[in-house]
Scaffold this active site. Structure first.
Site, PDB file in Angstrom:
ATOM      1  N   HIS A  72       0.846  -1.188   0.000  1.00  0.00           N
ATOM      2  CA  HIS A  72       0.000   0.000   0.000  1.00  0.00           C
ATOM      3  C   HIS A  72       0.884   1.242   0.000  1.00  0.00           C
ATOM      4  O   HIS A  72       1.724   1.416   0.881  1.00  0.00           O
ATOM      5  CB  HIS A  72      -0.912   0.017   1.222  1.00  0.00           C
ATOM      6  CG  HIS A  72      -2.128  -0.841   1.065  1.00  0.00           C
ATOM      7  ND1 HIS A  72      -3.225  -0.739   1.882  1.00  0.00           N
ATOM      8  CD2 HIS A  72      -2.421  -1.813   0.164  1.00  0.00           C
ATOM      9  CE1 HIS A  72      -4.143  -1.618   1.498  1.00  0.00           C
ATOM     10  NE2 HIS A  72      -3.674  -2.284   0.461  1.00  0.00           N
ATOM     11  N   TYR A 200      -9.966   5.300   6.696  1.00  0.00           N
ATOM     12  CA  TYR A 200     -10.260   5.675   8.079  1.00  0.00           C
ATOM     13  C   TYR A 200     -11.272   6.819   8.035  1.00  0.00           C
ATOM     14  O   TYR A 200     -10.986   7.868   7.445  1.00  0.00           O
ATOM     15  CB  TYR A 200      -9.000   6.144   8.799  1.00  0.00           C
ATOM     16  CG  TYR A 200      -7.950   5.076   9.026  1.00  0.00           C
ATOM     17  CD1 TYR A 200      -7.881   4.384  10.234  1.00  0.00           C
ATOM     18  CD2 TYR A 200      -7.020   4.779   8.037  1.00  0.00           C
ATOM     19  CE1 TYR A 200      -6.907   3.422  10.447  1.00  0.00           C
ATOM     20  CE2 TYR A 200      -6.042   3.821   8.245  1.00  0.00           C
ATOM     21  CZ  TYR A 200      -5.986   3.138   9.452  1.00  0.00           C
ATOM     22  OH  TYR A 200      -5.029   2.184   9.667  1.00  0.00           O
ATOM     23  N   PRO A 292      -5.987  -0.004  18.111  1.00  0.00           N
ATOM     24  CA  PRO A 292      -5.660  -0.491  16.766  1.00  0.00           C
ATOM     25  C   PRO A 292      -5.634   0.595  15.701  1.00  0.00           C
ATOM     26  O   PRO A 292      -5.218   0.318  14.567  1.00  0.00           O
ATOM     27  CB  PRO A 292      -6.770  -1.510  16.483  1.00  0.00           C
ATOM     28  CG  PRO A 292      -7.901  -1.105  17.370  1.00  0.00           C
ATOM     29  CD  PRO A 292      -7.269  -0.537  18.600  1.00  0.00           C
ATOM     30  N   LYS A 296      -0.404  -0.350  15.077  1.00  0.00           N
ATOM     31  CA  LYS A 296       0.944  -0.344  15.637  1.00  0.00           C
ATOM     32  C   LYS A 296       1.259  -1.546  16.526  1.00  0.00           C
ATOM     33  O   LYS A 296       2.422  -1.777  16.862  1.00  0.00           O
ATOM     34  CB  LYS A 296       1.164   0.946  16.443  1.00  0.00           C
ATOM     35  CG  LYS A 296       1.207   2.200  15.588  1.00  0.00           C
ATOM     36  CD  LYS A 296       2.300   2.100  14.568  1.00  0.00           C
ATOM     37  CE  LYS A 296       2.252   3.205  13.548  1.00  0.00           C
ATOM     38  NZ  LYS A 296       3.083   2.935  12.380  1.00  0.00           N
ATOM     39  N   TYR A 384       2.905   6.542  10.242  1.00  0.00           N
ATOM     40  CA  TYR A 384       2.088   5.407   9.828  1.00  0.00           C
ATOM     41  C   TYR A 384       2.942   4.285   9.242  1.00  0.00           C
ATOM     42  O   TYR A 384       2.754   3.115   9.583  1.00  0.00           O
ATOM     43  CB  TYR A 384       1.046   5.866   8.809  1.00  0.00           C
ATOM     44  CG  TYR A 384      -0.036   4.852   8.548  1.00  0.00           C
ATOM     45  CD1 TYR A 384      -1.246   4.880   9.252  1.00  0.00           C
ATOM     46  CD2 TYR A 384       0.125   3.840   7.596  1.00  0.00           C
ATOM     47  CE1 TYR A 384      -2.247   3.963   9.015  1.00  0.00           C
ATOM     48  CE2 TYR A 384      -0.865   2.903   7.362  1.00  0.00           C
ATOM     49  CZ  TYR A 384      -2.051   2.974   8.061  1.00  0.00           C
ATOM     50  OH  TYR A 384      -3.034   2.054   7.831  1.00  0.00           O
TER      51      TYR A 384
END
Length: 389
Positions: A72, A200, A292, A296, A384
């Site tokens: 990704h 998200y 979550p 991580k 991220y």
């Protein structure tokens, strides 16, 4: 039985540590309370940081991840049903890989089998002894018979509820915790993902996440009260609520189907300090928990393995204990960075009890700032995809 490193916990962190130690010529034994089938049935996160992929490569277990995983190069954020993309490649030149924790664990089991590694399942009553001496040992029961393992070091990779952290004296351990007033209702379905990258979503009705395990297996979450009964959430009710919270274009193309797994997970931030006491080293969930949001948890456990493995190799190869002595402080620096990022991402994306229109407007403004600022996006991308070890 005698070994150099006794590893308590046969999840991905314990198996990876054993695999890396074996490649360095260091003997280990892994003790696991559950059966292998039970360990492999756990549904967990599926986003690997670039550093985690590199660590799997070093362990010789990344071949299937590269063949079947989904790289990704970005992710989507949404506010009030409108989404925008964070381009990892363009911003920082790094990416993540979607490859389920279950698959990572399966690859590690296969590697330990090929190497003839010792992984003992079904142990009970595991106890740690003489950790503050140069001769620690671990006892356990298997099929009603007591056993003892003498070792040089103990690695506690046994999760939040395992015995390792509990073996550290209470007057030595400092614990930090924040419990969030909601949970994640998660559904696994044999349907194509609604997006080729994660979404998200912040919405006045609550958070939502669209993710995937592979091209035909989707994982979706919505924020819900952690004590909600699961039978309240029929498949139809879940899909309807998910549609309300996703960006409009994703909601319109969402393919639904029967759930094959459904659960509600609580969210918390937790850190234990120190992560070392005597000859005991805590790894992963035994020492820290993150919500979550941002994926991580597994990645932090793997970075702990990186630091501990390096310290153990230096001890046996060079007689240097500098890495082991610095393990707790070094690991905790990275842990707190991830705790901060996960806390920020969670508080920005979720609806909190008692939240006012002002609070929602602040969240909207935060996300709109992200949408318009490449500097802010680069900061999110850096955290991220994973800070360097």
């Amino acid at each position: 039985m005698r070994t150099q490193v006794c590893i308590i916990g046969g999840g991905p962190s314990g198996l990876l540590l054993s695999q890396l130690l074996d490649r360095a010529g260091i003997a280990s034994v892994v003790l696991e309370r559950q059966s292998r089938d039970r360990v492999l049935s756990r549904i967990r996160a599926g986003v690997l940081e670039y550093g985690s992929v590199g660590l799997l490569e070093r362990a010789g277990v990344a071949e299937r991840a590269h063949a079947e995983g989904l790289p990704h190069t970005g992710t989507y954020l949404a506010v009030q049903n409108e989404g925008f993309r964070i381009d990892f490649d363009a911003l920082i030149g790094k990416r993540v890989m979607v490859y389920g924790q279950t698959e990572v664990t399966r690859d590690l089991y296969d590697a330990r089998d090929r190497a003839g590694g010792t992984v003992i399942h079904g142990v009970a009553g595991t106890a740690l002894h003489d950790l503050d001496t140069t001769a620690p040992f671990v006892t356990y029961t298997l099929d009603g018979t007591g056993h003892r393992i003498d070792c040089d070091f103990v690695a506690g990779c046994d999760g939040f509820h395992g015995p390792s952290r509990q073996a550290i004296p209470k007057d030595v351990l400092t614990e930090y915790e924040r419990v969030y007033p909601f949970g994640w209702l998660g559904v696994l379905s044999e349907t194509p993902p609604v997006s080729h990258e994660l979404i998200y979503a912040n919405h006045p009705r609550g958070f939502a996440l669209a993710s995937m395990r592979n091209a035909n297996l989707s994982r979706y979450y919505i924020q819900a009260p952690v004590d909600d009964p699961l039978d309240k959430w029929t498949d139809a009710a879940f899909w309807d609520e998910l549609r309300r919270r996703l960006p409009l274009d994703a909601a319109d193309t969402l393919i639904t189907g029967p759930s094959i797994e459904k659960s509600i997970a609580p969210l918390r931030s937790y850190v234990a300090d120190p992560m070392r006491w005597g000859r005991l080293f805590l790894v992963g969930d035994a020492a820290h928990i993150v919500p979550p949001t941002g994926a991580k948890g597994l990645n932090l456990a793997l970075s702990d393995v990186h630091y501990l493995h390096a310290g153990l190799v230096a001890h046996y190869a060079d007689g240097s204990d500098a890495g082991l002595d610095a393990y707790s402080a070094t690991a905790l620096r990275r842990v707190w960075n991830a705790i901060r990022f996960s806390w920020w991402f969670t508080t920005t994306m979720h609806r909190f009890p008692g939240q006012t229109p002002f609070d929602q407007a602040i969240q909207d403004a935060e996300l709109r700032h992200l949408q318009g600022s490449s500097t802010a996006q680069a900061n999110l991308a850096e955290n991220y995809v994973g800070l360097p070890y």
